[in-house]
Design an enzyme around this catalytic site. Structure first.
Site: not given
Ligand code: GFB
Length: 313
Positions: A108-109, A137
């Site tokens: 993962s990135s 993770y």
């Molecule tokens: O995709 P995401 O959950 O993971 O969130 P990450 C990306 C961004 O979207 C964050 C915003 O800045 C969140 O605050 N966001 C806005 C939301 N609204 C929402 C919502 O309703 N749900 C979610 N989930 N996000 C993950 C890692 O990071 O990326 C893992 O935790 C993995 O380890 C994955 O690498 C690819 O991009 O922040």
């Protein structure tokens, strides 16, 4: 890889594994092998060894993992590190002991430092502190790619770790507590539209930037890489297409047809400010993605309306 080689896809029910199975099948590979959790618990070394004893496997795509979005990573910290370390250790070691020809491990990135220079190159690994929300993770995934490197160095295997950017697509998880941002936004914005609401509330500030890749393009990259001559232990896979979360929300709102206000809850975490991969290695190898973000979102939204919304109802 020959069409009748035994190709094991670990994690075939997930977003990535199911896309690899679809792509292998479409490409004429007719001996794709899968294992469901009842037949083989991948966190159990003895079960994994017994399963490999019973199946003569030529190639392994290791897509089985405990995954989730920012909130799940931050909440289930112990489960994310324990389950991922166990699954990847068991499968990589069993594959080695059973002399599989090649193995592809999915990382993962988020393995790169939180404040990494952008775009992030493979050489940036372990050059700075990680993003705290997903550190357990990321540490597990770093251990997996280091295991691949160590086996290649000591045992002369030809295993490969692919580091994909943020993924989305068919079979994504639309549970709002555990999902990644694209399925969460598709669901929240669709539900806001359907309920006649004039606004939708999203997490964070909307300012973080993310690069996204449709999972079918990633599956294509996985199959492509395993058929190339072994040159690298670690290869980034990104689309090069980067947007802020606010821009992403506006794109999804236009696909869904939601005209209300998009608002942000800044008490929820933003995570890494930016994570754009440098994908020059895989581009030089001759691979590039086929799908734009807008096309991929439209395809995922169509699937969600058709099947995904039943799963989350
Ligand atoms: O995709 P995401 O959950 O993971 O969130 P990450 C990306 C961004 O979207 C964050 C915003 O800045 C969140 O605050 N966001 C806005 C939301 N609204 C929402 C919502 O309703 N749900 C979610 N989930 N996000 C993950 C890692 O990071 O990326 C893992 O935790 C993995 O380890 C994955 O690498 C690819 O991009 O922040």
């Amino acid at each position: 890889m020959k069409h009748n080689d035994a190709i094991y896809v670990a994690g075939h029910n997930g977003l990535v594994g199911s896309a690899i199975v679809r792509q292998l099948t479409a490409g004429g590979f007719n001996n794709v092998v899968t294992s469901d959790r009842r037949a083989c618990d991948l966190t159990d070394q003895a079960a994994v060894n017994a399963w490999f004893d019973q199946h003569e496997i030529d190639y392994v795509f290791l897509a089985a993992a405990r995954v989730g979005g920012i909130h799940a990573n931050n909440t289930y910290r112990a489960e994310f590190i324990q389950q991922n370390l166990a699954i990847q250790t068991n499968v990589i070691h069993a594959a080695y002991q059973h002399e599989v020809k090649r193995l592809l491990f999915l990382g993962s990135s988020c393995i790169y430092p939180r404040d990494c220079p952008q775009p992030m190159r493979e050489e940036h690994l372990l050059t700075g502190p990680l993003e705290p929300t997903n550190e357990p993770y990321a540490i597990a995934k770093i251990a997996g790619l280091k295991m691949v490197q160590a086996y290649n160095a000591q045992y002369h295997t030809q295993y490969l770790s692919l580091m994909p950017t943020n993924l989305y697509g068919v079979n994504d998880n639309f549970d709002l507590n555990t999902s990644h941002v694209i399925p969460a936004l598709i669901r929240k914005i669709t539900e806001a539209k359907n309920s006649g609401s004039d606004k939708v509330l999203l997490w964070g500030t909307g300012r973080p930037r993310r690069e996204f890749l449709l999972v079918d393009d990633l599956a294509d990259a996985c199959i492509f890489c395993l058929q190339q001559e072994h040159r690298y232990d670690v290869v980034n896979v990104g689309s090069g297409e980067e947007v802020t979360i606010k821009e992403l929300a506006e794109l999804i709102a236009s696909v869904v047809g939601f005209t209300g206000k998009i608002t942000f809850d800044s008490s929820m975490p933003d995570g890494t400010p930016r994570k754009l991969l440098d994908s020059s290695r895989i581009r030089e190898m001759g691979w590039q993605p086929k799908t734009s973000l807008a096309q991929g979102i439209r395809a995922t939204y169509t699937w969600y309306l058709d099947k995904g919304s039943e799963k989350v109802a």
